[in-house]
Motif scaffolding. Structure first.
Motif, PDB file in Angstrom:
ATOM      1  N   MET A 286       0.651  -1.477  -0.582  1.00  0.00           N
ATOM      2  CA  MET A 286      -0.288   0.197  -0.082  1.00  0.00           C
ATOM      3  C   MET A 286       0.728   0.857   0.463  1.00  0.00           C
ATOM      4  SD  MET A 286      -2.973  -0.060  -0.614  1.00  0.00           S
ATOM      5  CE  MET A 286      -3.178   1.224  -1.394  1.00  0.00           C
ATOM      6  N   TYR A 287       1.715   1.135   0.944  1.00  0.00           N
ATOM      7  CA  TYR A 287       2.813   2.816   0.668  1.00  0.00           C
ATOM      8  C   TYR A 287       3.568   2.731   0.060  1.00  0.00           C
ATOM      9  CZ  TYR A 287       1.955   3.921   5.431  1.00  0.00           C
ATOM     10  OH  TYR A 287       1.232   4.704   6.709  1.00  0.00           O
ATOM     11  N   PRO A 288       4.138   3.339  -0.511  1.00  0.00           N
ATOM     12  CA  PRO A 288       5.474   3.810  -1.920  1.00  0.00           C
ATOM     13  C   PRO A 288       6.326   2.627  -1.182  1.00  0.00           C
ATOM     14  CG  PRO A 288       4.561   5.873  -1.532  1.00  0.00           C
ATOM     15  CD  PRO A 288       3.812   4.751  -0.154  1.00  0.00           C
ATOM     16  N   LYS A 289       7.371   1.981  -2.119  1.00  0.00           N
ATOM     17  CA  LYS A 289       8.157   1.140  -2.029  1.00  0.00           C
ATOM     18  C   LYS A 289       9.076   1.037  -0.935  1.00  0.00           C
ATOM     19  CE  LYS A 289      11.322  -1.194  -4.843  1.00  0.00           C
ATOM     20  NZ  LYS A 289      12.180   0.277  -5.355  1.00  0.00           N
ATOM     21  N   SER A 290       9.732   2.075  -1.320  1.00  0.00           N
ATOM     22  CA  SER A 290      10.787   2.790  -0.336  1.00  0.00           C
ATOM     23  C   SER A 290      10.607   3.401   1.317  1.00  0.00           C
ATOM     24  CB  SER A 290      11.772   4.526  -0.688  1.00  0.00           C
ATOM     25  OG  SER A 290      10.371   5.468  -0.753  1.00  0.00           O
TER      26      SER A 290
ATOM     27  N   ILE B 186      -1.098  15.805  -7.287  1.00  0.00           N
ATOM     28  CA  ILE B 186      -3.110  16.220  -7.468  1.00  0.00           C
ATOM     29  C   ILE B 186      -3.264  16.565  -6.300  1.00  0.00           C
ATOM     30  CG2 ILE B 186      -4.872  15.187  -8.403  1.00  0.00           C
ATOM     31  CD1 ILE B 186      -3.115  13.959 -10.935  1.00  0.00           C
ATOM     32  N   CYS B 187      -2.832  15.074  -5.273  1.00  0.00           N
ATOM     33  CA  CYS B 187      -3.400  14.966  -4.134  1.00  0.00           C
ATOM     34  C   CYS B 187      -2.765  15.136  -3.204  1.00  0.00           C
ATOM     35  CB  CYS B 187      -4.270  13.471  -4.031  1.00  0.00           C
ATOM     36  SG  CYS B 187      -3.007  12.466  -3.630  1.00  0.00           S
ATOM     37  N   GLY B 188      -1.194  15.404  -2.897  1.00  0.00           N
ATOM     38  CA  GLY B 188      -1.209  15.141  -1.773  1.00  0.00           C
ATOM     39  C   GLY B 188      -0.058  14.275  -1.079  1.00  0.00           C
ATOM     40  N   ASN B 189      -0.406  13.086  -1.756  1.00  0.00           N
ATOM     41  CA  ASN B 189      -0.300  11.447  -1.005  1.00  0.00           C
ATOM     42  C   ASN B 189       1.468  11.405  -1.694  1.00  0.00           C
ATOM     43  OD1 ASN B 189      -0.274   9.293   0.277  1.00  0.00           O
ATOM     44  ND2 ASN B 189      -1.916   8.733  -1.116  1.00  0.00           N
ATOM     45  N   LEU B 190       1.438  10.184  -0.403  1.00  0.00           N
ATOM     46  CA  LEU B 190       3.315  10.451  -0.328  1.00  0.00           C
ATOM     47  C   LEU B 190       3.234   8.836  -1.756  1.00  0.00           C
ATOM     48  CD1 LEU B 190       4.350   9.277   2.535  1.00  0.00           C
ATOM     49  CD2 LEU B 190       4.110  11.795   1.317  1.00  0.00           C
ATOM     50  N   CYS B 191       4.143   9.488  -2.821  1.00  0.00           N
ATOM     51  CA  CYS B 191       4.658   8.778  -3.501  1.00  0.00           C
ATOM     52  C   CYS B 191       5.975   8.722  -4.109  1.00  0.00           C
ATOM     53  CB  CYS B 191       3.339   8.870  -5.023  1.00  0.00           C
ATOM     54  SG  CYS B 191       3.900  10.486  -5.747  1.00  0.00           S
ATOM     55  N   GLU B 192       6.679   7.479  -5.541  1.00  0.00           N
ATOM     56  CA  GLU B 192       8.046   8.001  -5.314  1.00  0.00           C
ATOM     57  C   GLU B 192       7.768   8.570  -7.582  1.00  0.00           C
ATOM     58  OE1 GLU B 192       9.195   3.971  -5.081  1.00  0.00           O
ATOM     59  OE2 GLU B 192       9.474   3.959  -2.940  1.00  0.00           O
ATOM     60  N   ASP B 193       7.017   8.507  -7.350  1.00  0.00           N
ATOM     61  CA  ASP B 193       6.554   9.319  -8.976  1.00  0.00           C
ATOM     62  C   ASP B 193       5.921  10.851  -8.666  1.00  0.00           C
ATOM     63  OD1 ASP B 193       7.497   6.824 -10.485  1.00  0.00           O
ATOM     64  OD2 ASP B 193       5.364   6.280 -10.325  1.00  0.00           O
ATOM     65  N   CYS B 194       5.908  11.456 -10.190  1.00  0.00           N
ATOM     66  CA  CYS B 194       5.037  13.250 -10.015  1.00  0.00           C
ATOM     67  C   CYS B 194       3.788  13.071  -9.278  1.00  0.00           C
ATOM     68  CB  CYS B 194       4.926  13.225 -10.781  1.00  0.00           C
ATOM     69  SG  CYS B 194       6.896  13.935 -11.719  1.00  0.00           S
ATOM     70  N   GLU B 195       2.724  11.346  -9.926  1.00  0.00           N
ATOM     71  CA  GLU B 195       1.310  11.224  -9.479  1.00  0.00           C
ATOM     72  C   GLU B 195       1.856   9.852  -7.962  1.00  0.00           C
ATOM     73  OE1 GLU B 195      -1.065  11.067 -12.451  1.00  0.00           O
ATOM     74  OE2 GLU B 195      -0.205  13.413 -13.359  1.00  0.00           O
TER      75      GLU B 195
ATOM     76  N   ASP C  77      -0.823   6.544  -7.084  1.00  0.00           N
ATOM     77  CA  ASP C  77      -1.077   4.808  -7.594  1.00  0.00           C
ATOM     78  C   ASP C  77      -2.466   5.678  -7.351  1.00  0.00           C
ATOM     79  OD1 ASP C  77       1.362   4.084  -8.089  1.00  0.00           O
ATOM     80  OD2 ASP C  77       0.732   2.444  -6.370  1.00  0.00           O
ATOM     81  N   LEU C  78      -3.034   6.180  -6.400  1.00  0.00           N
ATOM     82  CA  LEU C  78      -4.666   6.139  -6.973  1.00  0.00           C
ATOM     83  C   LEU C  78      -4.540   7.124  -7.532  1.00  0.00           C
ATOM     84  CD1 LEU C  78      -4.947   6.186  -2.809  1.00  0.00           C
ATOM     85  CD2 LEU C  78      -5.386   4.413  -3.837  1.00  0.00           C
ATOM     86  N   CYS C  79      -3.692   8.640  -8.160  1.00  0.00           N
ATOM     87  CA  CYS C  79      -4.344   8.914  -8.809  1.00  0.00           C
ATOM     88  C   CYS C  79      -4.048   8.844 -10.293  1.00  0.00           C
ATOM     89  CB  CYS C  79      -4.001  10.764  -8.450  1.00  0.00           C
ATOM     90  SG  CYS C  79      -4.348  11.532  -7.014  1.00  0.00           S
TER      91      CYS C  79
END
Lengths: 198, 198
Positions: free
Chosen positions: A1-5, B58-67, B69-71
């Motif tokens: 669910m969380y990003p990999k890092s 877009i949503c401010g959630n944590l991710c490793e890309d610009c967007e 997975d949910l967006c």
């Protein structure tokens, strides 16, 4: 669910004692929000501990050289040795500023349930050190494993180094302890080890 | 008292929320006793989180890309936006598997005591997103700051995007909650928001 890092960091935090999923999540998110220099320092400190920290070759305490600061200190009485379970106990004892001898760190306790045998502990070198000592103070915890280890060391020392005095730290009511909250074993000790008031 | 490298690691652990001297000591000593590859992985994970993790644009959630997975997920309804305080809340909500819309992470709550003002939060982009939405669900916590933020967002959205439906998650007795243990505010909500049984 969380990003990999983030997931990876959560898994690493879960290696720490008493840290479950929720706590590891909180820790990992705090790292994300921390200053980069604090995190760099943290990562460096982790590696430094693994790379620079050793057991003192005399007493088994933690140090960055071959010998720890306490063993190197010539003002301390090398003929009185305080035996403890771990390096944490050395720190706790040193905070009292009451003991001016040296230490011996066993790195564990004899434990039937955990399968820890006397030969797994730092005992052989204690026997060697005891030959030049006046007193060995057994400072293991007042737990089942602590008492087992104390009893084992007492008998071993009596056989191998009969001239050395072996003592055990006192058991009784802790400072601030209330009589009605103390368990029976503590109260039995407190009664049997009572001493004359000045 | 401790060797320098250990002391440094203890200081780093003390940056974590709720970790005091004693806990930091336990953590640091465990690191000393851990396998070198686990510690290397830990150090790497710390740096990875700082270097690879970003807020979704877009949503401010944590991710490793610009967007995140949910967006990026085209099966989710982009016209229903669930507003939360932090990325942790997104995970908590996703575990229910009940919500098929998208999220908006505020990165905090308005707080008089902590001095957090609306302009410190990720609110401006919510107003932009609301213009293309049917419903904004305010999912901040049922705390003082959570309610303040909910009220502020409701008024701001009513002014700026009058056509969007703004809803608030339900307050009441939690699952497994006992009536006699619930506080008055919870009971007041539970009573006033009661609904007809099927």
């Amino acid at each position: 669910m969380y990003p990999k890092s983030l997931e990876q960091l959560i898994q690493s935090f879960k290696l720490l004692p008493g840290v479950g999923e929720k706590t590891a999540e909180r820790y990992a998110l705090l790292i994300y929000e921390s200053e980069i220099q604090d995190v760099e320092q943290f990562a460096k400190a982790l590696m430094d501990v693994k790379e620079n920290l050793h057991a003192c070759k005399i007493c088994g305490n933690l140090c960055e050289d071959c010998e720890c600061d306490l063993c190197k200190d010539d003002t301390r009485n090398k003929r009185v040795i305080f035996v403890v379970q771990s390096a944490k106990d050395v720190i706790a004892m040193e905070k009292t500023n009451e003991f001016k001898g040296v230490y011996h760190v066993l790195n564990g306790l004899i434990s039937a349930t955990k399968g820890v045998m006397p030969e797994d502990l730092n005992i052989a070198s204690l026997i060697e050190r005891a030959k030049d000592a006046d007193e060995i103070i057994i400072g293991t915890s007042a737990t089942m494993d602590g008492e087992t280890t104390a009893m084992y060391l007492d008998r071993l020392l009596a056989m191998q180094v009969p001239n050395v005095l072996v003592t055990r730290i006192a058991h009784g009511l802790p400072s601030g302890g209330m009589l009605d909250y103390a368990d029976e074993v503590t109260l039995t000790h407190a009664l049997s080890d009572r001493k004359k008031m000045q």
